[in-house]
Design a protein around this motif. Structure first.
Motif, PDB file in Angstrom:
ATOM      1  N   ASP A 210      -2.345   4.534   9.546  1.00  0.00           N
ATOM      2  CA  ASP A 210      -2.356   3.069   9.210  1.00  0.00           C
ATOM      3  C   ASP A 210      -2.826   2.717   7.573  1.00  0.00           C
ATOM      4  O   ASP A 210      -2.708   1.887   6.959  1.00  0.00           O
ATOM      5  CB  ASP A 210      -3.162   2.146   9.926  1.00  0.00           C
ATOM      6  CG  ASP A 210      -4.729   2.522   9.946  1.00  0.00           C
ATOM      7  OD1 ASP A 210      -4.985   3.676   9.592  1.00  0.00           O
ATOM      8  OD2 ASP A 210      -5.449   1.854  10.449  1.00  0.00           O
ATOM      9  N   GLN A 211      -3.321   3.761   7.116  1.00  0.00           N
ATOM     10  CA  GLN A 211      -3.617   3.689   5.537  1.00  0.00           C
ATOM     11  C   GLN A 211      -2.386   4.197   4.595  1.00  0.00           C
ATOM     12  O   GLN A 211      -2.433   3.949   3.704  1.00  0.00           O
ATOM     13  CB  GLN A 211      -4.628   4.937   5.108  1.00  0.00           C
ATOM     14  CG  GLN A 211      -6.217   4.473   5.980  1.00  0.00           C
ATOM     15  CD  GLN A 211      -7.319   5.323   5.650  1.00  0.00           C
ATOM     16  OE1 GLN A 211      -7.257   5.957   4.347  1.00  0.00           O
ATOM     17  NE2 GLN A 211      -8.173   5.607   6.617  1.00  0.00           N
TER      18      GLN A 211
ATOM     19  N   LYS B 251       0.592   5.570  -0.103  1.00  0.00           N
ATOM     20  CA  LYS B 251       0.751   4.591   0.704  1.00  0.00           C
ATOM     21  C   LYS B 251       2.060   3.845   0.622  1.00  0.00           C
ATOM     22  O   LYS B 251       2.848   3.884  -0.554  1.00  0.00           O
ATOM     23  CB  LYS B 251      -0.250   3.569   0.112  1.00  0.00           C
ATOM     24  CG  LYS B 251      -0.301   2.327   1.231  1.00  0.00           C
ATOM     25  CD  LYS B 251      -1.606   1.434   0.446  1.00  0.00           C
ATOM     26  CE  LYS B 251      -2.965   2.149   0.767  1.00  0.00           C
ATOM     27  NZ  LYS B 251      -3.924   1.148   0.482  1.00  0.00           N
TER      28      LYS B 251
ATOM     29  N   ASP C 150       4.721   0.630   1.530  1.00  0.00           N
ATOM     30  CA  ASP C 150       4.595  -0.503   1.795  1.00  0.00           C
ATOM     31  C   ASP C 150       5.703  -0.778   2.940  1.00  0.00           C
ATOM     32  O   ASP C 150       6.256   0.075   3.573  1.00  0.00           O
ATOM     33  CB  ASP C 150       4.912  -1.380   0.723  1.00  0.00           C
ATOM     34  CG  ASP C 150       6.513  -1.438   0.062  1.00  0.00           C
ATOM     35  OD1 ASP C 150       7.250  -0.545   0.679  1.00  0.00           O
ATOM     36  OD2 ASP C 150       6.766  -1.645  -1.129  1.00  0.00           O
TER      37      ASP C 150
ATOM     38  N   THR D 219       1.004   0.224   5.634  1.00  0.00           N
ATOM     39  CA  THR D 219       0.352  -0.700   5.693  1.00  0.00           C
ATOM     40  C   THR D 219       0.749  -1.785   6.597  1.00  0.00           C
ATOM     41  O   THR D 219      -0.220  -2.584   6.803  1.00  0.00           O
ATOM     42  CB  THR D 219       0.425  -1.289   4.175  1.00  0.00           C
ATOM     43  OG1 THR D 219       1.529  -1.801   3.893  1.00  0.00           O
ATOM     44  CG2 THR D 219      -0.198  -0.497   3.321  1.00  0.00           C
ATOM     45  N   ASP D 220       2.050  -1.691   7.241  1.00  0.00           N
ATOM     46  CA  ASP D 220       2.141  -2.591   8.179  1.00  0.00           C
ATOM     47  C   ASP D 220       1.920  -2.306   9.389  1.00  0.00           C
ATOM     48  O   ASP D 220       2.513  -1.091   9.870  1.00  0.00           O
ATOM     49  CB  ASP D 220       3.742  -3.001   8.091  1.00  0.00           C
ATOM     50  CG  ASP D 220       4.157  -3.966   9.181  1.00  0.00           C
ATOM     51  OD1 ASP D 220       4.214  -3.598  10.314  1.00  0.00           O
ATOM     52  OD2 ASP D 220       4.367  -5.085   8.656  1.00  0.00           O
ATOM     53  N   LYS D 221       0.950  -2.466  10.316  1.00  0.00           N
ATOM     54  CA  LYS D 221       0.526  -2.081  11.436  1.00  0.00           C
ATOM     55  C   LYS D 221       1.526  -1.829  12.710  1.00  0.00           C
ATOM     56  O   LYS D 221       1.575  -0.868  13.377  1.00  0.00           O
ATOM     57  CB  LYS D 221      -0.527  -2.561  12.153  1.00  0.00           C
ATOM     58  CG  LYS D 221      -1.792  -2.828  11.298  1.00  0.00           C
ATOM     59  CD  LYS D 221      -2.983  -3.266  11.952  1.00  0.00           C
ATOM     60  CE  LYS D 221      -4.208  -3.350  11.237  1.00  0.00           C
ATOM     61  NZ  LYS D 221      -5.416  -4.023  11.847  1.00  0.00           N
TER      62      LYS D 221
ATOM     63  N   CYS E 133       3.753   1.307  11.624  1.00  0.00           N
ATOM     64  CA  CYS E 133       2.803   2.172  11.790  1.00  0.00           C
ATOM     65  C   CYS E 133       2.772   2.897  13.175  1.00  0.00           C
ATOM     66  O   CYS E 133       2.947   4.032  13.538  1.00  0.00           O
ATOM     67  CB  CYS E 133       1.230   1.905  11.427  1.00  0.00           C
ATOM     68  SG  CYS E 133       0.158   3.332  11.624  1.00  0.00           S
TER      69      CYS E 133
END
Length: 278
Positions: free
Chosen positions: A233-234, A199, A201, A237-239, A242
């Motif tokens: 999106d997983q 993931k 950030d 984390t910022d849509k 993404c």
């Protein structure tokens, strides 16, 4: 007729002597060895006597002897160039497309992979996305295609998404971010493996996005991800980032879905069953 014994001066280059003997003796081997070393003719240096003996046996002309010798040098240089390019790509392990068993995963179109082994899509700056679960052949395909492009003369760099982001973070801390981005922007093909395993950030996504922007529509990118695009999106984390990254990597891209059935696990299970039965 008396032969002159005056020593000939050493052949000089722009910055000094080529290191040739001042006078050729009865055996030309030393002169040939020194000349090949000075001119960087490693192939001829190691095999000229073999070709000379063959030419004598076959009563070949001087032109044929020279042509064979130069052809051998070109082949030797090409082989060394291929090894050097593959080494520079920093692949984690050797993998070739020729060793991939397409019969174990019918989801992967062999004809498309064979086409991608040629450098046209890389020269055009196209994109490739390999999407599928673990064990479906993504990394093998990524490394194998990267190896084929490197051997064709392309500058290739392989890394994982996590390693690349870590390198960018360290570069930013050392005020070397611009230089690192340009380094990754120069290679003809960037092979990015394991996108989706870690993931990221917002800061990590921003740094990765800069790499994609630097290469956009100029240099090719090939990524392997164990997540479908709907699950990215997983990872990011910022849509907003993404969506931007998905757009960058899928625009006019070759997208190959390798499926969900791990043939690596199936092969392991089959071997265990065979061992138990024996």
């Amino acid at each position: 007729m008396t032969q002159s014994t005056t020593s000939a001066p050493a052949t000089s280059g722009r910055w000094g002597s080529f290191g040739l003997p001042a006078q050729r003796g009865p055996n030309p081997s030393d002169t040939i060895d020194a000349a090949c070393g000075a001119l960087g003719l490693a192939g001829i240096r190691s095999r000229w006597d073999e070709f000379a003996s063959q030419a004598l046996r076959e009563q070949a002309s001087y032109a044929d002897f020279l042509a064979d010798l130069l052809e051998s040098e070109c082949e030797d240089r090409d082989a060394r160039r291929k090894v050097r390019r593959v080494k520079e790509a920093n692949f984690p392990r050797p993998k070739r497309i020729e060793d991939f068993d397409f019969s174990k995963n019918p989801n992967i179109p062999q004809e498309v992979i064979n086409t991608l082994m040629r450098s046209g899509w890389v020269q055009a700056g196209n994109l490739l996305c390999l999407i599928g679960d673990s064990g479906t052949g993504k990394s093998h395909l990524l490394i194998g295609l990267g190896t084929a492009i490197a051997e064709a003369g392309g500058r290739v760099r392989h890394t994982t998404a996590a390693n690349l982001v870590n390198e960018l973070v360290e570069a930013a801390g050392d005020k070397q971010l611009g230089r690192t981005i340009k380094k990754y922007g120069r290679v003809d093909l960037l092979c990015l493996d394991e996108l989706g395993c870690v993931k990221l950030d917002r800061h990590g996504a921003e740094l990765l996005f800069q790499i994609f922007t630097e290469r956009e529509e100029r240099h090719a990118i090939a990524v392997a991800s164990n997540r479908p695009f709907t699950e990215w999106d997983q990872t990011f984390t910022d849509k907003r980032f993404c969506q931007a990254i998905v757009d960058r990597l899928t625009f006019e891209a070759h997208i190959i879905e390798t499926g969900t059935q791990s043939f690596r696990l199936a092969s392991t299970t089959a071997r265990r069953k065979a061992a138990t039965a024996a």
